[in-house]
Write a protein that holds these residues in place. Structure first.
Motif, PDB file in Angstrom:
ATOM      1  N   GLY A   4      49.356  28.206  12.438  1.00  7.51           N
ATOM      2  CA  GLY A   4      48.651  28.819  13.411  1.00  7.51           C
ATOM      3  C   GLY A   4      46.811  30.179  12.502  1.00  7.51           C
ATOM      4  N   ALA A   5      48.015  30.158  11.236  1.00 12.88           N
ATOM      5  CA  ALA A   5      46.452  31.220  10.775  1.00 12.88           C
ATOM      6  C   ALA A   5      45.268  29.951  10.287  1.00 12.88           C
ATOM      7  CB  ALA A   5      47.393  31.773   9.471  1.00 12.88           C
ATOM      8  N   PRO A   6      43.886  30.529   9.778  1.00 18.38           N
ATOM      9  CA  PRO A   6      43.069  30.007   9.695  1.00 18.38           C
ATOM     10  C   PRO A   6      43.022  29.425   8.733  1.00 18.38           C
ATOM     11  CG  PRO A   6      42.770  32.350  10.968  1.00 18.38           C
ATOM     12  CD  PRO A   6      43.983  32.296  10.625  1.00 18.38           C
ATOM     13  N   ASP A  11      45.654  23.348   4.272  1.00 11.61           N
ATOM     14  CA  ASP A  11      47.022  23.864   3.301  1.00 11.61           C
ATOM     15  C   ASP A  11      47.618  22.067   4.011  1.00 11.61           C
ATOM     16  OD1 ASP A  11      49.152  23.800   2.963  1.00 11.61           O
ATOM     17  OD2 ASP A  11      49.919  24.650   4.579  1.00 11.61           O
ATOM     18  N   PHE A  12      46.654  21.592   5.220  1.00 11.62           N
ATOM     19  CA  PHE A  12      46.686  20.611   5.911  1.00 11.62           C
ATOM     20  C   PHE A  12      46.200  19.560   4.752  1.00 11.62           C
ATOM     21  CE2 PHE A  12      46.222  16.316   8.703  1.00 11.62           C
ATOM     22  CZ  PHE A  12      47.326  15.946   9.018  1.00 11.62           C
ATOM     23  N   ALA A  13      45.268  19.673   4.277  1.00  6.36           N
ATOM     24  CA  ALA A  13      44.210  17.896   3.708  1.00  6.36           C
ATOM     25  C   ALA A  13      44.908  18.317   2.432  1.00  6.36           C
ATOM     26  CB  ALA A  13      42.622  19.265   3.565  1.00  6.36           C
ATOM     27  N   ASP A  14      45.473  19.210   2.206  1.00  3.12           N
ATOM     28  CA  ASP A  14      45.956  19.513   0.609  1.00  3.12           C
ATOM     29  C   ASP A  14      47.592  18.023   0.810  1.00  3.12           C
ATOM     30  OD1 ASP A  14      44.474  20.735  -0.373  1.00  3.12           O
ATOM     31  OD2 ASP A  14      45.403  22.447  -0.444  1.00  3.12           O
ATOM     32  N   PHE A  15      48.266  19.066   1.909  1.00  4.87           N
ATOM     33  CA  PHE A  15      49.774  17.837   1.961  1.00  4.87           C
ATOM     34  C   PHE A  15      49.517  16.547   2.243  1.00  4.87           C
ATOM     35  CE2 PHE A  15      52.585  16.219   4.888  1.00  4.87           C
ATOM     36  CZ  PHE A  15      54.098  16.183   4.876  1.00  4.87           C
ATOM     37  N   GLN A  42      47.953   6.107   8.830  1.00  4.63           N
ATOM     38  CA  GLN A  42      46.356   7.288   9.234  1.00  4.63           C
ATOM     39  C   GLN A  42      47.411   7.059  10.577  1.00  4.63           C
ATOM     40  OE1 GLN A  42      43.414   5.241   9.931  1.00  4.63           O
ATOM     41  NE2 GLN A  42      43.550   5.489   7.882  1.00  4.63           N
ATOM     42  N   GLU A  43      47.822   6.842  11.434  1.00  2.98           N
ATOM     43  CA  GLU A  43      49.087   7.219  12.587  1.00  2.98           C
ATOM     44  C   GLU A  43      49.888   8.286  12.482  1.00  2.98           C
ATOM     45  OE1 GLU A  43      49.314   6.977  16.612  1.00  2.98           O
ATOM     46  OE2 GLU A  43      48.059   6.534  15.993  1.00  2.98           O
ATOM     47  N   ALA A  44      50.927   8.003  11.450  1.00  2.00           N
ATOM     48  CA  ALA A  44      51.742   9.568  11.353  1.00  2.00           C
ATOM     49  C   ALA A  44      51.284  10.461  11.086  1.00  2.00           C
ATOM     50  CB  ALA A  44      52.868   8.813  10.303  1.00  2.00           C
ATOM     51  N   PHE A  45      50.124  10.358   9.601  1.00  2.00           N
ATOM     52  CA  PHE A  45      49.472  11.706   9.714  1.00  2.00           C
ATOM     53  C   PHE A  45      48.740  12.551  10.779  1.00  2.00           C
ATOM     54  CE2 PHE A  45      49.289  10.293   4.916  1.00  2.00           C
ATOM     55  CZ  PHE A  45      50.055  11.533   4.452  1.00  2.00           C
ATOM     56  N   ALA A  46      48.172  11.570  11.428  1.00  9.45           N
ATOM     57  CA  ALA A  46      47.152  12.201  13.159  1.00  9.45           C
ATOM     58  C   ALA A  46      48.282  12.572  14.123  1.00  9.45           C
ATOM     59  CB  ALA A  46      47.097  10.675  13.850  1.00  9.45           C
ATOM     60  N   ARG A  47      50.058  12.388  13.638  1.00  9.63           N
ATOM     61  CA  ARG A  47      50.836  12.982  14.884  1.00  9.63           C
ATOM     62  C   ARG A  47      51.181  14.188  14.258  1.00  9.63           C
ATOM     63  NH1 ARG A  47      53.506   8.945  17.925  1.00  9.63           N
ATOM     64  NH2 ARG A  47      52.088   7.097  18.284  1.00  9.63           N
ATOM     65  N   LEU A  48      51.398  14.202  12.804  1.00 10.45           N
ATOM     66  CA  LEU A  48      51.880  15.431  12.205  1.00 10.45           C
ATOM     67  C   LEU A  48      50.671  16.512  11.849  1.00 10.45           C
ATOM     68  CD1 LEU A  48      53.058  17.106  10.398  1.00 10.45           C
ATOM     69  CD2 LEU A  48      52.876  15.523   8.148  1.00 10.45           C
ATOM     70  N   GLY A  49      49.509  15.962  11.854  1.00 14.57           N
ATOM     71  CA  GLY A  49      47.770  17.224  12.458  1.00 14.57           C
ATOM     72  C   GLY A  49      48.086  17.379  14.099  1.00 14.57           C
ATOM     73  N   GLU A  50      48.800  17.082  14.881  1.00  9.96           N
ATOM     74  CA  GLU A  50      49.075  17.178  16.150  1.00  9.96           C
ATOM     75  C   GLU A  50      49.530  19.103  16.304  1.00  9.96           C
ATOM     76  OE1 GLU A  50      49.565  14.876  18.431  1.00  9.96           O
ATOM     77  OE2 GLU A  50      47.533  13.250  18.388  1.00  9.96           O
ATOM     78  N   HIS A  51      50.871  18.384  15.157  1.00 14.71           N
ATOM     79  CA  HIS A  51      51.267  19.670  15.170  1.00 14.71           C
ATOM     80  C   HIS A  51      51.603  20.991  14.017  1.00 14.71           C
ATOM     81  CE1 HIS A  51      53.955  17.628  17.976  1.00 14.71           C
ATOM     82  NE2 HIS A  51      53.989  16.402  17.575  1.00 14.71           N
ATOM     83  N   TRP A  52      50.338  20.360  13.257  1.00 17.03           N
ATOM     84  CA  TRP A  52      50.670  21.206  12.148  1.00 17.03           C
ATOM     85  C   TRP A  52      50.374  22.335  12.631  1.00 17.03           C
ATOM     86  CZ3 TRP A  52      51.723  19.856   6.904  1.00 17.03           C
ATOM     87  CH2 TRP A  52      51.958  20.432   5.746  1.00 17.03           C
ATOM     88  N   PRO A  57      57.373  20.683  11.346  1.00 18.82           N
ATOM     89  CA  PRO A  57      58.354  20.408  11.449  1.00 18.82           C
ATOM     90  C   PRO A  57      58.704  20.963   9.965  1.00 18.82           C
ATOM     91  CG  PRO A  57      57.235  18.403  11.486  1.00 18.82           C
ATOM     92  CD  PRO A  57      56.329  19.285  11.631  1.00 18.82           C
ATOM     93  N   ASP A  58      59.760  21.356   9.618  1.00 16.31           N
ATOM     94  CA  ASP A  58      60.721  22.132   8.820  1.00 16.31           C
ATOM     95  C   ASP A  58      60.452  21.806   7.859  1.00 16.31           C
ATOM     96  OD1 ASP A  58      61.607  23.904  10.357  1.00 16.31           O
ATOM     97  OD2 ASP A  58      63.304  23.489  11.153  1.00 16.31           O
ATOM     98  N   VAL A  59      60.750  19.572   7.616  1.00 14.72           N
ATOM     99  CA  VAL A  59      60.031  19.433   6.051  1.00 14.72           C
ATOM    100  C   VAL A  59      59.362  18.084   6.328  1.00 14.72           C
ATOM    101  CG1 VAL A  59      61.768  17.835   3.984  1.00 14.72           C
ATOM    102  CG2 VAL A  59      62.649  20.046   5.314  1.00 14.72           C
ATOM    103  N   PRO A  60      58.021  18.260   6.584  1.00 14.42           N
ATOM    104  CA  PRO A  60      56.781  17.386   7.093  1.00 14.42           C
ATOM    105  C   PRO A  60      57.119  16.132   6.637  1.00 14.42           C
ATOM    106  CG  PRO A  60      56.213  19.111   6.373  1.00 14.42           C
ATOM    107  CD  PRO A  60      57.288  19.589   6.001  1.00 14.42           C
ATOM    108  N   GLU A  61      57.904  16.064   4.994  1.00 18.31           N
ATOM    109  CA  GLU A  61      57.693  14.103   4.303  1.00 18.31           C
ATOM    110  C   GLU A  61      58.902  14.070   5.242  1.00 18.31           C
ATOM    111  OE1 GLU A  61      58.531  17.252   3.184  1.00 18.31           O
ATOM    112  OE2 GLU A  61      56.680  17.961   1.843  1.00 18.31           O
TER     113      GLU A  61
END
Length: 179
Positions: A4-6, A11-15, A42-52, A57-61
């Motif tokens: 949640g830090a700015p 970090d998400f883009a690098d991931f 793309q749909e999976a990354f979009a869903r992860l992006g919503e939670h990022w 998740p503990d292990v996003p991969e």
């Protein structure tokens, strides 16, 4: 850095940059179609992006791979309901398969003969290198079902190879070439 830090956005883009290629390969193995593979990834990354930012998740991969498998299962169920109404593959004509990866043409052709569950089980086994328990968890089914799908799918691939591969020099039968 706390979630949640700015500074988390890069970090998400690098991931995404690091994991996009392997996930796209899994998606292609699951779907058999490069367009559907892109959509699934793309749909999976979009869903992860919503939670990022909130609850990553503990292990996003691993979370992404599970989401991709389950999204693909949902996609296949939806297609099974829609295709009889549409009278075929819908508005997308059958396009020639262009091989951009390591798989030989006969293997891509053979994979297309598998049922969606067989293809998913084999993709998770050989692309993701998961054991039976891991595949069962990702697919949301029993270990017995996974074993059955792996066995039937492997036998289908062998049968296809027997009929489409040339014999190996020094052998007398096609069956010897695929053992």
């Amino acid at each position: 850095m706390a979630a949640g830090a700015p500074g988390d956005a890069p970090d998400f883009a690098d991931f995404v940059v690091v994991h996009q290629g392997p996930l796209l390969r899994l998606a292609h193995a699951l779907t058999g179609d490069p367009h559907d593979a892109w959509d699934l990834t793309q749909e999976a990354f979009a869903r992860l992006g919503e939670h990022w930012e909130r609850r990553r998740p503990d292990v996003p991969e691993a979370w992404l791979r599970t989401v991709m498998v389950r999204l693909n299962i949902d996609r296949l169920r939806r297609l099974r309901r829609e295709l009889p109404v549409l009278g075929g593959r819908g508005d997308r004509p059958d396009a020639p398969v262009h091989h951009t990866g390591e798989a030989e043409g006969w293997l891509v052709e053979a994979l297309a003969t598998l049922t969606p569950r067989q293809r998913t089980a084999l993709a998770l086994r050989y692309v993701e290198d998961l054991d039976v328990r891991g595949i069962a968890e990702r697919m949301g089914c029993s270990e017995g079902t996974v074993k059955s799908q792996l066995s039937r799918g492997t036998e289908r691939l062998r049968e296809h190879a027997r009929h489409h591969l040339p014999t190996v020099p020094g052998t007398t039968r096609r069956e010897d070439a695929v053992r």
